[in-house]
Scaffold this active site. Structure first.
Site, mmCIF file in Angstrom:
data_model
loop_
_atom_site.group_PDB
_atom_site.id
_atom_site.type_symbol
_atom_site.label_atom_id
_atom_site.label_comp_id
_atom_site.label_asym_id
_atom_site.label_seq_id
_atom_site.Cartn_x
_atom_site.Cartn_y
_atom_site.Cartn_z
ATOM 1 N N CYS A 66 0.822 -1.216 0.000
ATOM 2 C CA CYS A 66 0.000 0.000 0.000
ATOM 3 C C CYS A 66 0.853 1.261 0.000
ATOM 4 O O CYS A 66 0.657 2.156 -0.824
ATOM 5 C CB CYS A 66 -0.935 -0.014 1.212
ATOM 6 N N CYS B 124 -1.335 1.780 -3.161
ATOM 7 C CA CYS B 124 -2.322 2.864 -2.982
ATOM 8 C C CYS B 124 -1.719 4.262 -2.899
ATOM 9 O O CYS B 124 -2.194 5.187 -3.564
ATOM 10 C CB CYS B 124 -3.123 2.636 -1.701
ATOM 11 N N LYS C 15 0.318 5.421 -6.035
ATOM 12 C CA LYS C 15 -0.678 5.424 -7.123
ATOM 13 C C LYS C 15 -1.561 6.674 -7.020
ATOM 14 O O LYS C 15 -1.784 7.379 -7.984
ATOM 15 C CB LYS C 15 -1.520 4.141 -7.028
ATOM 16 N N TYR D 88 -8.894 -3.330 -11.272
ATOM 17 C CA TYR D 88 -8.573 -2.064 -10.599
ATOM 18 C C TYR D 88 -7.247 -1.494 -11.130
ATOM 19 O O TYR D 88 -7.161 -0.350 -11.515
ATOM 20 C CB TYR D 88 -8.305 -2.318 -9.122
ATOM 21 N N GLU E 64 -6.814 1.810 -13.408
ATOM 22 C CA GLU E 64 -6.284 3.012 -12.748
ATOM 23 C C GLU E 64 -5.021 3.513 -13.462
ATOM 24 O O GLU E 64 -4.866 4.715 -13.711
ATOM 25 C CB GLU E 64 -5.981 2.718 -11.277
ATOM 26 N N HIS F 205 -27.118 21.798 -1.228
ATOM 27 C CA HIS F 205 -27.218 22.402 -2.555
ATOM 28 C C HIS F 205 -26.228 23.542 -2.708
ATOM 29 O O HIS F 205 -26.052 24.314 -1.761
ATOM 30 C CB HIS F 205 -28.646 22.927 -2.740
ATOM 31 N N GLU G 209 -26.169 15.732 -3.998
ATOM 32 C CA GLU G 209 -27.562 15.972 -3.602
ATOM 33 C C GLU G 209 -28.528 15.097 -4.393
ATOM 34 O O GLU G 209 -29.633 14.800 -3.936
ATOM 35 C CB GLU G 209 -27.937 17.451 -3.715
HETATM 36 P P1 NDP Z 1 -7.999 -7.982 -10.593
HETATM 37 O O1 NDP Z 1 -8.173 -9.363 -10.131
HETATM 38 O O2 NDP Z 1 -8.907 -6.916 -10.133
HETATM 39 O O3 NDP Z 1 -8.014 -7.949 -12.187
HETATM 40 C C1 NDP Z 1 -7.227 -8.801 -12.945
HETATM 41 C C2 NDP Z 1 -7.537 -8.537 -14.405
HETATM 42 O O4 NDP Z 1 -6.636 -9.261 -15.223
HETATM 43 C C3 NDP Z 1 -8.934 -8.954 -14.794
HETATM 44 O O5 NDP Z 1 -9.428 -8.003 -15.695
HETATM 45 C C4 NDP Z 1 -8.702 -10.306 -15.469
HETATM 46 O O6 NDP Z 1 -9.634 -10.599 -16.464
HETATM 47 C C5 NDP Z 1 -7.369 -10.068 -16.130
HETATM 48 N N1 NDP Z 1 -6.608 -11.283 -16.361
HETATM 49 C C6 NDP Z 1 -6.355 -12.292 -15.493
HETATM 50 N N2 NDP Z 1 -5.580 -13.220 -16.076
HETATM 51 C C7 NDP Z 1 -5.330 -12.805 -17.329
HETATM 52 C C8 NDP Z 1 -4.587 -13.323 -18.422
HETATM 53 N N3 NDP Z 1 -3.943 -14.485 -18.334
HETATM 54 N N4 NDP Z 1 -4.554 -12.619 -19.566
HETATM 55 C C9 NDP Z 1 -5.201 -11.439 -19.663
HETATM 56 N N5 NDP Z 1 -5.920 -10.900 -18.684
HETATM 57 C C10 NDP Z 1 -5.984 -11.568 -17.519
HETATM 58 O O7 NDP Z 1 -6.498 -7.680 -10.271
HETATM 59 P P2 NDP Z 1 -5.664 -6.368 -10.171
HETATM 60 O O8 NDP Z 1 -4.284 -6.852 -10.444
HETATM 61 O O9 NDP Z 1 -6.206 -5.275 -11.021
HETATM 62 O O10 NDP Z 1 -5.856 -5.929 -8.660
HETATM 63 C C11 NDP Z 1 -5.599 -6.842 -7.594
HETATM 64 C C12 NDP Z 1 -6.344 -6.435 -6.362
HETATM 65 O O11 NDP Z 1 -5.740 -5.285 -5.823
HETATM 66 C C13 NDP Z 1 -7.793 -6.053 -6.563
HETATM 67 O O12 NDP Z 1 -8.649 -7.144 -6.512
HETATM 68 C C14 NDP Z 1 -8.044 -5.114 -5.437
HETATM 69 O O13 NDP Z 1 -8.513 -5.842 -4.331
HETATM 70 C C15 NDP Z 1 -6.703 -4.517 -5.136
HETATM 71 N N6 NDP Z 1 -6.620 -3.109 -5.543
HETATM 72 C C16 NDP Z 1 -7.471 -2.190 -5.046
HETATM 73 C C17 NDP Z 1 -7.408 -0.872 -5.436
HETATM 74 C C18 NDP Z 1 -8.379 0.118 -4.895
HETATM 75 O O14 NDP Z 1 -8.978 -0.146 -3.869
HETATM 76 N N7 NDP Z 1 -8.590 1.246 -5.543
HETATM 77 C C19 NDP Z 1 -6.424 -0.424 -6.390
HETATM 78 C C20 NDP Z 1 -5.574 -1.459 -6.877
HETATM 79 C C21 NDP Z 1 -5.682 -2.746 -6.453
HETATM 80 P P3 NDP Z 1 -11.066 -11.265 -16.137
HETATM 81 O O15 NDP Z 1 -11.941 -10.158 -15.654
HETATM 82 O O16 NDP Z 1 -11.485 -11.818 -17.444
HETATM 83 O O17 NDP Z 1 -10.826 -12.306 -15.116
#
Ligand code: NDP
Length: 452
Positions: free
Chosen positions: A43, A48, A51, A178, A182, A435, A440
């Protein structure tokens, strides 16, 4: 049996530091903590915090035209990565020092070393030292996972996104979660030619369809080249850059390719198999509702348990662990109704059920306002905001709220309290509006947009 420590924590991230610090300062027990990398964890060091600072930096690109809409003129606006990067590095150094200091002042003995659990009450440090503890807490977090693919060794992950010497001219970001979404906004805002590629139909799978459609549409309007329904097939390093072939057999050159395709628990070589700690299919430590593993003296919390991988959740789990183990108050963690913000540009905030999930469970009413807010409208921008309530037609409870708007994260934090308390649509209705604000709309939507 006597132990060196009452509690030994492995991992100095959000969850581990909170548990060690509070256990030591508030319950008076002897606490040790080992961290092999920088204090503060994902984080603070590579997640976080940096980022969000990059979101702030990149969002200025969007504020400038808006300012012009209010009569400002700029002769030259230029972003200098080296200035930002130097400040970012200093800030992370400062925060790491704060974390170290917090532990020190709490009386926690720290070890800058890798720790491995070799017995139910024993850890071995990379220095060779063996330490015994009545309770061992694992809070080592997770790391990015990469698919097996030709040329994957040429790509980077979110870990490297904070350490560019110079920003790339172009970048391909792979994934639709995410992190990918982002960073697409960040890179695009900082002036990097940004393409995001996602294998599914629409990014941010699992979130409310209307909200994610709006986020994706606005990202494209701001300049992100978003490609859905396609994936990377192979990557080749060439003198001109990384040549990426996608599953449509199209090729493109990029200066950098970043993978954000999920994260996995950091449990490799962490626990001797003979200790008997149960791991799940993705390597996560299996724990019960009190964060206790299958070995009674070993607990685990945060991303290494792959429950809900968010910093505030790890911190909650740490506080519940201390209450349970050191205060004699068994405290399960409530993982329901967690408000969350996705710092895409535009920002999204969400809590509870999406319209689609709620509709699959029973009759609902949806109240949605999709509009150009006053500030953007005056400036001549056509940015859209969405405020949406998903209401149970029977109980009248608000089951979900989905917001796409400036400061959506701030809004959803406050709304989270009302939803967690079980607020009904009528509770929202009898709340006076503030307002003029975007928020709102949440208390002034009288007629349902749809009933299903
Ligand atoms: P996520 O699990 O959210 O997303 C992974 C993405 O990668 C999905 O879109 C998935 O597709 C895709 N994917 C997985 N495997 C492959 C592959 N082999 N080829 C191509 N695409 C693939 O993971 P993140 O890494 O984005 O984030 C991890 C975690 O970190 C989040 O779950 C969250 O909890 C946390 N986080 C929170 C934030 C916040 O609160 N703002 C900010 C950043 C991270 P598909 O949808 O098809 O499975």
């Amino acid at each position: 049996m006597s132990f060196d420590y009452d509690l030994f924590v492995i991992g100095g991230g959000s969850g581990g530091v909170r548990a060690a610090r509070v256990a030591s300062s508030e319950t008076g027990i002897r606490v040790g903590l080992a961290e092999m990398d920088r204090y503060g964890g994902t984080c603070v060091i590579r997640g976080c915090v940096p980022k969000k600072l990059m979101v702030f930096a990149s969002d200025v690109a969007h504020s400038l035209p808006e300012a012009e809409g209010y009569g400002w003129t700029f002769t030259e606006a230029r972003f200098d990565w080296s200035v930002f990067y130097q400040k970012l590095t200093q800030e992370l150094d400062r925060l790491e020092a704060v974390y170290r200091d917090l532990l020190k002042r709490a009386g926690v003995r720290t070890f800058d070393a890798r720790a491995k659990i070799v017995e139910a009450h024993t850890v071995e440090l990379s220095s060779g030292e063996r330490i015994t503890a009545k309770i061992i807490l694992v809070a080592v977090g997770g790391m990015p996972t990469l698919p097996v693919l030709e040329g994957i060794e040429h790509t980077i992950t979110s870990n490297e996104m904070f350490h560019f010497e110079d920003l790339p001219g172009s970048i391909l970001i792979v994934g639709g979660g995410y992190i990918a979404s982002e960073f697409s906004g960040i890179m695009n805002g900082l002036g990097v030619k940004t393409t995001q590629i996602y294998r599914g139909e629409q990014i941010l799978r699992g979130f409310d369809n209307e909200a994610r459609d709006l986020v994706a549409g606005e990202m494209v309007k701001r300049g992100v080249n978003l490609l859905c329904g396609v994936n990377v097939e192979k990557i080749k390093k060439t003198p001109k850059g990384l040549l990426v072939t996608d599953t449509n057999s199209t090729t493109h050159l990029y200066d950098a390719v970043m993978y954000a395709t999920g994260r996995s628990a950091n449990t490799k070589n962490l626990i001797d198999a003979s200790v008997g700690v149960g791991l799940g299919a993705k390597g996560e430590i299996i724990v019960d509702k009190y964060s206790q593993s299958t070995v009674p003296s070993i607990f685990a919390l945060g991303d290494v348990t792959d429950r809900v991988n968010l910093t505030p959740v790890a911190i909650h789990e740490a506080m519940a662990f201390i209450a349970t183990v050191f205060r004699g108050q068994p405290t399960p963690v409530d993982h329901g109704l967690i408000p969350t913000a996705i710092f895409t540009q535009p920002e999204m905030g969400a809590i509870g059920l999406s319209e689609e999930e709620a509709a699959s469970r029973g009759p609902i009413e949806v109240y949605a306002a999709n509009f150009r807010a006053m500030r953007q409208s005056f400036a001549g921008s056509d940015d859209k905001s969405l405020l949406k309530l998903v209401v149970c037609a029977n109980s009248r409870k608000v089951l979900g709220i989905h917001i796409v708007a400036p400061q959506a994260g701030e809004m959803i934090q406050l709304l989270g309290i009302a939803v967690k308390m079980g607020a009904t649509k009528e509770d929202f209705d009898r709340t006076m509006a503030v307002h003029p604000t975007i928020a709102e709309e949440l208390v002034t939507m009288r007629e349902p947009t749809r009933k299903t």
